[in-house]
Structure formats: structure tokens, C-alpha cells
Design a protein around this motif. Structure first.
Motif, PDB file in Angstrom:
ATOM      1  N   GLU A 183      -1.289   1.295  -3.124  1.00  0.00           N
ATOM      2  CA  GLU A 183      -0.313   1.778  -4.096  1.00  0.00           C
ATOM      3  C   GLU A 183       0.791   2.574  -3.410  1.00  0.00           C
ATOM      4  O   GLU A 183       1.961   2.457  -3.781  1.00  0.00           O
ATOM      5  CB  GLU A 183      -0.970   2.625  -5.184  1.00  0.00           C
ATOM      6  N   PHE A 189       3.172   0.118  -1.964  1.00  0.00           N
ATOM      7  CA  PHE A 189       3.973  -0.464  -3.039  1.00  0.00           C
ATOM      8  C   PHE A 189       5.070   0.506  -3.481  1.00  0.00           C
ATOM      9  O   PHE A 189       6.244   0.126  -3.627  1.00  0.00           O
ATOM     10  CB  PHE A 189       3.074  -0.823  -4.227  1.00  0.00           C
ATOM     11  N   GLU A 215      -6.299  -0.730 -10.695  1.00  0.00           N
ATOM     12  CA  GLU A 215      -6.582  -2.162 -10.821  1.00  0.00           C
ATOM     13  C   GLU A 215      -7.025  -2.759  -9.495  1.00  0.00           C
ATOM     14  O   GLU A 215      -7.911  -3.612  -9.456  1.00  0.00           O
ATOM     15  CB  GLU A 215      -5.366  -2.906 -11.376  1.00  0.00           C
ATOM     16  N   VAL A 254      -1.392   1.016 -10.269  1.00  0.00           N
ATOM     17  CA  VAL A 254      -1.701  -0.098  -9.372  1.00  0.00           C
ATOM     18  C   VAL A 254      -3.043   0.127  -8.685  1.00  0.00           C
ATOM     19  O   VAL A 254      -3.870  -0.785  -8.596  1.00  0.00           O
ATOM     20  CB  VAL A 254      -0.572  -0.289  -8.333  1.00  0.00           C
TER      21      VAL A 254
END
Length: 122
Positions: A53, A56, A106, A103
Motif C-alpha cells: 500500500e 501504491f 484487501e 488497499v
């Protein structure tokens, strides 16, 4: 919109990773998978998900700041790009550690489910 009204999935043991719910309902599938996966692998999956994450978010923040010139924390000097990239990297890590944008939860869930399947078939 109030944040208490947003249904976000939660996974494992830290505040960002609790097994409370998925889309407002208990995630029994994840709870069962967590019983099969050793705590050491769960911790590794949490770190991997948080790091993913952060990566990202770093990409997202880099795109947001790519067009900035002149004004701002570093002005428009020769080293601006380097300093700005370090700043966005730190922002990304702090956002991800604080719970991120969803994020990591998940990714963590997916990692645990995959590991549980591997342990079951092994």
C-alpha cells in the motif's frame, strides 16, 4: 459524509487489520483461514500488505506532485525533485502505517486466503 458510515473491511490483529467485518458483515472465511496460518506468517503478510500500500500511495503522490513548480515546500531549485520524492515516500509510509486507503486490508486478506489454501492442500 461521516467516517462512521463508511463500510471498510478490517482484517487480523492490529487496528488496521481486525477480523470485525467485510462489507458490514463478519468475515467468517478470513477468521477460519487465520486459524490455519501461523502467527509468524500472518505478521509477514501484514508487513507485505502495508509495504504494498505504501508503494501504491507513493506512486499516487508522485503523480500528484509531478507538475508542481516554484512555490511549495522546496521551491524550484536544482534538488527539488530529489527532496520532493523523499517527502512523498515518507507521506506514503505514514499513510499506510496509519491505516491507508484500504488497499492493505484487501491485499492482506488475499495473502492469508492463499496461504490457508496452500496449508490445507499440503
Amino acid at each position: 459524509m461521516q467516517t462512521s458510515m463508511i463500510n471498510t473491511p478490517h482484517v487480523a490483529t492490529s487496528p488496521a487489520f481486525s477480523v470485525e467485518s467485510r462489507n458490514g458483515r463478519p468475515d467468517f472465511e478470513l477468521a477460519a483461514a487465520l486459524q490455519k496460518v501461523p502467527p509468524k506468517q500472518q505478521a509477514k503478510a501484514q508487513k507485505t500488505a502495508t509495504d504494498f500500500e505504501a508503494m501504491f500511495l507513493n506512486s499516487m503522490f508522485s503523480q500528484m506532485t509531478s507538475g508542481l513548480k516554484g512555490e511549495g515546500p522546496f521551491g524550484d531549485t536544482t534538488g527539488t525533485g530529489v527532496w520532493r520524492s523523499m517527502l512523498t515516500e515518507q507521506y506514503s509510509r505514514n499513510f499506510a502505517k496509519a491505516g491507508g486507503v484500504g488497499v492493505a486490508t484487501e491485499v492482506y486478506r488475499t495473502l492469508i486466503m492463499q496461504q490457508a489454501k496452500t496449508i490445507r492442500t499440503a
